[in-house]
Write an enzyme that holds these catalytic residues in place. Structure first.
Site, PDB file in Angstrom:
ATOM      1  N   LEU A  19      -5.366   8.161   1.337  1.00  0.00           N
ATOM      2  CA  LEU A  19      -4.679   7.054   1.994  1.00  0.00           C
ATOM      3  C   LEU A  19      -3.836   6.248   1.023  1.00  0.00           C
ATOM      4  O   LEU A  19      -2.697   5.893   1.324  1.00  0.00           O
ATOM      5  CB  LEU A  19      -5.710   6.123   2.659  1.00  0.00           C
ATOM      6  CG  LEU A  19      -6.165   6.515   4.059  1.00  0.00           C
ATOM      7  CD1 LEU A  19      -7.335   5.645   4.479  1.00  0.00           C
ATOM      8  CD2 LEU A  19      -5.021   6.382   5.050  1.00  0.00           C
ATOM      9  N   ASP A  38      -5.157   3.623  -9.910  1.00  0.00           N
ATOM     10  CA  ASP A  38      -6.269   4.507  -9.576  1.00  0.00           C
ATOM     11  C   ASP A  38      -7.101   4.760 -10.825  1.00  0.00           C
ATOM     12  O   ASP A  38      -6.565   5.160 -11.864  1.00  0.00           O
ATOM     13  CB  ASP A  38      -5.780   5.831  -8.988  1.00  0.00           C
ATOM     14  CG  ASP A  38      -6.875   6.542  -8.209  1.00  0.00           C
ATOM     15  OD1 ASP A  38      -7.854   7.006  -8.831  1.00  0.00           O
ATOM     16  OD2 ASP A  38      -6.758   6.619  -6.975  1.00  0.00           O
ATOM     17  N   ASP A  75     -10.017  -0.297 -13.694  1.00  0.00           N
ATOM     18  CA  ASP A  75     -11.045  -0.426 -12.661  1.00  0.00           C
ATOM     19  C   ASP A  75     -10.892  -1.781 -11.992  1.00  0.00           C
ATOM     20  O   ASP A  75     -11.177  -2.822 -12.597  1.00  0.00           O
ATOM     21  CB  ASP A  75     -12.422  -0.295 -13.317  1.00  0.00           C
ATOM     22  CG  ASP A  75     -13.572  -0.492 -12.346  1.00  0.00           C
ATOM     23  OD1 ASP A  75     -13.319  -0.620 -11.130  1.00  0.00           O
ATOM     24  OD2 ASP A  75     -14.737  -0.536 -12.802  1.00  0.00           O
ATOM     25  N   ASN A 102      -7.076  -0.711  -1.490  1.00  0.00           N
ATOM     26  CA  ASN A 102      -7.543   0.516  -0.855  1.00  0.00           C
ATOM     27  C   ASN A 102      -8.673   1.191  -1.632  1.00  0.00           C
ATOM     28  O   ASN A 102      -9.411   2.010  -1.083  1.00  0.00           O
ATOM     29  CB  ASN A 102      -6.359   1.485  -0.712  1.00  0.00           C
ATOM     30  CG  ASN A 102      -6.763   2.842  -0.198  1.00  0.00           C
ATOM     31  OD1 ASN A 102      -7.056   3.020   0.980  1.00  0.00           O
ATOM     32  ND2 ASN A 102      -6.809   3.829  -1.089  1.00  0.00           N
ATOM     33  N   TYR A 174     -21.767   0.589   2.490  1.00  0.00           N
ATOM     34  CA  TYR A 174     -20.354   0.703   2.845  1.00  0.00           C
ATOM     35  C   TYR A 174     -20.004  -0.203   4.025  1.00  0.00           C
ATOM     36  O   TYR A 174     -18.995  -0.927   4.002  1.00  0.00           O
ATOM     37  CB  TYR A 174     -20.061   2.164   3.176  1.00  0.00           C
ATOM     38  CG  TYR A 174     -18.628   2.494   3.512  1.00  0.00           C
ATOM     39  CD1 TYR A 174     -17.666   2.616   2.506  1.00  0.00           C
ATOM     40  CD2 TYR A 174     -18.242   2.719   4.827  1.00  0.00           C
ATOM     41  CE1 TYR A 174     -16.355   2.943   2.813  1.00  0.00           C
ATOM     42  CE2 TYR A 174     -16.938   3.051   5.145  1.00  0.00           C
ATOM     43  CZ  TYR A 174     -15.997   3.165   4.142  1.00  0.00           C
ATOM     44  OH  TYR A 174     -14.697   3.488   4.446  1.00  0.00           O
ATOM     45  N   LYS A 178     -17.457  -3.372   3.929  1.00  0.00           N
ATOM     46  CA  LYS A 178     -16.282  -3.403   4.793  1.00  0.00           C
ATOM     47  C   LYS A 178     -16.295  -4.623   5.716  1.00  0.00           C
ATOM     48  O   LYS A 178     -15.241  -5.173   6.047  1.00  0.00           O
ATOM     49  CB  LYS A 178     -16.191  -2.108   5.603  1.00  0.00           C
ATOM     50  CG  LYS A 178     -15.848  -0.878   4.753  1.00  0.00           C
ATOM     51  CD  LYS A 178     -14.600  -1.094   3.925  1.00  0.00           C
ATOM     52  CE  LYS A 178     -14.124   0.186   3.257  1.00  0.00           C
ATOM     53  NZ  LYS A 178     -12.929  -0.059   2.399  1.00  0.00           N
ATOM     54  N   THR A 208      -9.613  12.458   4.257  1.00  0.00           N
ATOM     55  CA  THR A 208      -9.475  12.356   2.807  1.00  0.00           C
ATOM     56  C   THR A 208     -10.761  12.893   2.192  1.00  0.00           C
ATOM     57  O   THR A 208     -11.692  13.281   2.906  1.00  0.00           O
ATOM     58  CB  THR A 208      -9.268  10.900   2.363  1.00  0.00           C
ATOM     59  OG1 THR A 208     -10.483  10.160   2.587  1.00  0.00           O
ATOM     60  CG2 THR A 208      -8.135  10.238   3.140  1.00  0.00           C
TER      61      THR A 208
END
Length: 325
Positions: A19, A38, A75, A102, A174, A178, A208
């Site tokens: 993504l 990244d 990071d 992201n 997770y 979120k 992904t």
């Protein structure tokens, strides 16, 4: 070609693959200079060593297409690295206008089996990572607004997940991260609105390496664009980053496969008032027990039905299960 982001600078975290890569390419296509961030971890759980390769490859792809891009491998969950990321974008391109958060990892486990490290690492990368970059971008925009005496241009697009909206039994870390990102986004939207900055959050569904297990039973078509391709998500990110989205702030949108759903804030479904100074156990039993008696066993507050996106739902997703990115 329309280039509404011409002259603007964007940061996209976790942009080396999936993504994030699609979003970075879309922002560049729309005219923005892009800092491709990244960490380059070999595994989707954040382990296996870091690499500059993924960020460098995407930055090179943007430059090869005639755009401007800079690779950054820090990071974002590290406070100092996030500060350096924002400062680097400003130094390289003269400012910062767009932040797309992201970056994330997965360490799935049922809540009764999850280790402290599995919890902490996911919260750290997703939720703290979103906060870190937002904190320094927000400070930059606030300083600019004070210096100019007026509103500035700023856009934040954060990444949540249907794992938060619909529940995900094997992802308590997770789902919690979120959900926290949604709270962070709405708070940020209120805090920065007076400076001309908007903050919105998306729940994308895409194929992904983060979702390869979830979508293993849904093969990509042999011809045409995969309904789960990240390229379905990227245009919404580009739009939210643009001047056209100036009136969109503090919003949550679900996006996948040519569909965008605007999610309302939770509404009060029922309300009960005590006939006394305060509730007693007996009064609550008399009111709430009948109210829940007809509900299916196991139905939770975070039910997929509230979105109309459960498997086989009318007007829903055509059988694709909700999932995070």
């Amino acid at each position: 070609m329309t280039t509404p982001l011409e002259g603007l600078t964007a940061i996209v975290t976790g942009a080396g693959r999936g993504l994030g890569r699609a979003e970075a390419l879309e922002l560049a296509r729309l005219g923005a200079a892009v800092v491709v961030n990244d960490f380059g971890a070999a595994g989707r759980d954040g382990t296996g060593g870091a690499s500059a390769g993924p960020a460098e490859a995407v930055a090179a792809e943007i430059r090869a297409a005639g755009g401007r891009a800079l690779a950054h491998t820090g990071d974002v969950a590290d406070f100092a690295a996030a500060r350096e990321l924002v400062a680097g974008a400003i130094a390289e391109f003269g400012g910062l206008d767009i932040l797309v958060n992201n970056a994330g990892i997965l360490r799935d486990r049922m809540v009764f089996s999850m280790s402290e490290d599995e919890w902490d690492s996911v919260i750290r990368v997703h939720l703290k990572g979103h906060f870190n970059t937002t904190r320094f971008a927000a400070a930059h925009w606030r300083e600019r607004a004070k210096a100019t005496g007026g509103a500035v241009y700023g856009r934040i697009v954060n990444t949540s997940s249907e794992a938060f909206l619909a529940g995900s039994a094997g992802q308590p870390n997770y789902a919690a991260a979120k959900g926290g990102i949604v709270g962070l986004t709405t708070s940020t939207a209120l805090a920065l609105a007076k400076y001309g900055v908007t903050a919105n959050v998306i729940c994308p569904r895409a194929r992904t390496r983060m979702t390869e297990d979830v979508f293993a039973g849904f093969a990509a078509p042999e011809e045409g664009l995969d309904p789960l391709a990240p390229e379905h998500v990227a245009p919404l990110v580009g739009y939210l980053a643009s001047p056209a989205a100036a009136r969109i702030n503090g919003q949550l949108l679900v996006v996948h496969g040519g569909m965008v759903a605007v999610v309302e804030r939770p509404r009060v479904q029922a309300k009960f008032d005590s006939k006394q100074d305060t509730f007693s156990y007996d009064e609550l039993d008399a009111l709430l027990t009948p109210h829940y008696a007809e509900r299916p066993a196991g139905e939770t507050f975070a039910a997929a039905e509230v979105l109309g996106l459960r498997r086989g739902a009318s007007g829903g997703d055509g059988g694709v299960p909700p999932a995070g990115r």
